[in-house]
Enzyme design. Structure first.
Site, PDB file in Angstrom:
ATOM      1  N   ARG A 133       1.728 -62.029 -36.632  1.00 11.21           N
ATOM      2  CA  ARG A 133       0.593 -61.137 -36.448  1.00 11.21           C
ATOM      3  C   ARG A 133       1.148 -59.750 -36.135  1.00 11.21           C
ATOM      4  O   ARG A 133       2.209 -59.613 -35.522  1.00 11.21           O
ATOM      5  CB  ARG A 133      -0.287 -61.617 -35.289  1.00 11.21           C
ATOM      6  CG  ARG A 133      -1.539 -60.770 -35.099  1.00 11.21           C
ATOM      7  CD  ARG A 133      -2.265 -61.084 -33.797  1.00 11.21           C
ATOM      8  NE  ARG A 133      -3.454 -60.246 -33.672  1.00 11.21           N
ATOM      9  CZ  ARG A 133      -4.160 -60.098 -32.543  1.00 11.21           C
ATOM     10  NH1 ARG A 133      -3.810 -60.739 -31.447  1.00 11.21           N
ATOM     11  NH2 ARG A 133      -5.221 -59.316 -32.526  1.00 11.21           N
ATOM     12  N   HIS A 134       0.415 -58.732 -36.544  1.00 11.03           N
ATOM     13  CA  HIS A 134       0.816 -57.359 -36.216  1.00 11.03           C
ATOM     14  C   HIS A 134       0.957 -57.164 -34.711  1.00 11.03           C
ATOM     15  O   HIS A 134       0.419 -57.942 -33.904  1.00 11.03           O
ATOM     16  CB  HIS A 134      -0.227 -56.372 -36.767  1.00 11.03           C
ATOM     17  CG  HIS A 134      -1.611 -56.640 -36.249  1.00 11.03           C
ATOM     18  ND1 HIS A 134      -2.021 -56.302 -34.986  1.00 11.03           N
ATOM     19  CD2 HIS A 134      -2.671 -57.263 -36.831  1.00 11.03           C
ATOM     20  CE1 HIS A 134      -3.276 -56.675 -34.800  1.00 11.03           C
ATOM     21  NE2 HIS A 134      -3.698 -57.277 -35.907  1.00 11.03           N
TER      22      HIS A 134
END
Length: 451
Positions: free
Chosen positions: A70-71
């Site tokens: 995930r970012h």
């Protein structure tokens, strides 16, 4: 300042003040280092040995790594910033900045009215400086954990969602490595949920699908939190709703994640409020990205199949004694990318659905998004080749790490599995889950129970 040292303005590793009691309840807005607390002392630590070091060094050699991330920490979205502006303007109307007799009576409301509303609509979910640091450090930890795979001589496959926060996370991660390729945008893998018509129409854009969330927002637990927060801020309870209270709570988490401060927004919530608001967030994630509807996870089958396809190819190349063509695949997506895949594999499943009515029964639930998909969360598949295997099936083994900690396989409760056992357990997904068929919109009206 150097992001690996403490004492500089950009560093996230300074002492956290008052809001610390709320940290376990921030759900998808949780800081990664609050999940892995050892990183607060040393951002490059690999944690305790049992956290996930390579399997039997000298006997089993890592052959391939597929990492889905995930970012990093992001700014609030435009919609969240709009709600925060609405709430802030309400406070400024009720507590004029020039003061008055009410100022001494309502310090919390006055403090928030005077708070600097520094979030701007153009920030709209972009990656923060802290988010970049998270990615650089994650890359360095990964290189330290798997030095035989991540070497200066090797090329890596970089795949990312088209969203700027994911592209920039992939670039920051790349900066943490010695040499890497330009990332390739692939929304069909990283944003599969957008391309699944059945999910979009019947869940994402269907208000009825979120009736449990709506019921909880209108229920007695949220009503109590709304009234208490209204009283603390000295505003009419009728001027607040669950969404505005939730955005105030998220602002507490944003201030902590982005600026490393305990914001005045944290002071209007008790720990019990935090638990209720965490449940509201988890409830939404459960019904939109989790076990609520089968299509939520079945829409991710192509992503799981892609990961296994890479491992299959590595096994075939290993057996043919040719170099592994893609030893490291690095993919950058969203909480909405990781969570359905984790659910598809059967992790964090509770005996009962999360509903608007069973908050008390779910106090010890497995499905807690802050422990599953915080900022910079990551899911890693590590394929090993084991010399001196007793049987051909033992020659190729696999481990799965979530947020740099080993996961037990649902079918064995062990942290290592023969690759053949993994494929056998997920045979239905590999053979019968076809994205086009799963995501085709039914011709007849479909009830929510059929999803």
């Amino acid at each position: 300042g150097d992001p690996n040292k403490t004492g500089c303005q950009t560093c996230p590793y300074i002492v956290v003040i008052h809001g610390s009691a709320l940290i376990p309840y921030f759900g998808t807005k949780t800081r990664y280092e609050d999940l892995n607390s050892y990183l607060q002392e040393d951002p490059l630590s690999l944690g305790p040995p049992e956290a996930g070091l390579p399997l039997r060094p000298g006997t089993c050699i890592p052959l391939q790594l597929s990492a889905l991330m995930r970012h990093g920490t992001r700014y609030p979205t435009r919609g969240q910033i709009g709600k925060l502006e609405q709430l802030h303007q309400l406070l400024q109307t009720v507590h004029p900045l020039q003061g008055g007799p009410a100022a001494a009576v309502c310090p919390a409301g006055r403090s928030l009215a005077r708070w600097d509303m520094w979030y701007r609509p153009d920030m709209d979910g972009k990656l923060t400086l802290q988010g970049r640091h998270e990615m650089v450090r994650l890359a360095r930890r990964l290189a330290a954990r798997f030095p035989s795979l991540i070497t200066p001589q090797r090329r890596y496959a970089f795949i990312t969602s088209s969203k700027p926060r994911c592209v920039n996370s992939s670039l920051a991660f790349r900066d943490g490595l010695v040499r890497a390729e330009e990332p390739e945008v692939n929304d069909s893998l990283m944003r599969f949920f957008e391309n699944c018509q059945k999910f979009v129409t019947l869940v994402e854009d269907n208000e009825r699908a979120m009736y449990q969330v709506g019921d909880f927002k209108q229920g007695p637990l949220m009503k109590k939190v709304i009234e208490k927060v209204a009283s603390t801020m000295c505003v009419p309870a009728s001027s607040l709703n669950a969404d505005l209270v939730q955005v105030a709570f998220f602002t507490c988490s944003y201030e902590l994640a982005i600026k490393n401060i305990s914001s005045p927004w944290c002071l209007i919530f008790s720990e019990d409020d935090g638990k209720v608001l965490e449940y509201l967030n988890d409830l939404k994630q459960y019904w939109k990205r989790g076990y609520g509807y089968h299509i939520n996870s079945r829409s991710s089958c192509s992503l799981f199949q892609d990961i296994v396809k890479h491992m299959d190819k590595a096994v075939a190349e290993s057996k043919s004694s040719v170099p592994i063509s893609s030893p490291v695949t690095l993919q950058f997506g969203h909480a909405e990318t990781l969570q359905p895949l984790i659910v598809l594999m059967g992790y964090f499943k509770d005996k009962l659905h999360l509903t608007a009515e069973n908050y008390d029964k779910q106090m010890h639930r497995k499905f807690r998004t802050g422990r599953i998909v915080p900022y910079a969360s990551n899911l890693m598949f590590v394929l090993y080749h084991c010399d001196h295997a007793e049987t051909p099936e033992d020659e190729y083994q696999v481990q799965i790490l979530l947020n740099e900690k080993l996961l037990q396989f649902p079918y064995s409760n062990k942290t290592v599995s023969r690759y053949t056992d993994l494929k056998n357990h997920y045979k239905d997904i590999l053979q019968n889950c076809h994205f086009s068929a799963e995501c085709e919109l039914p011709k007849n009206n479909t009830s929510l129970d059929e999803l």
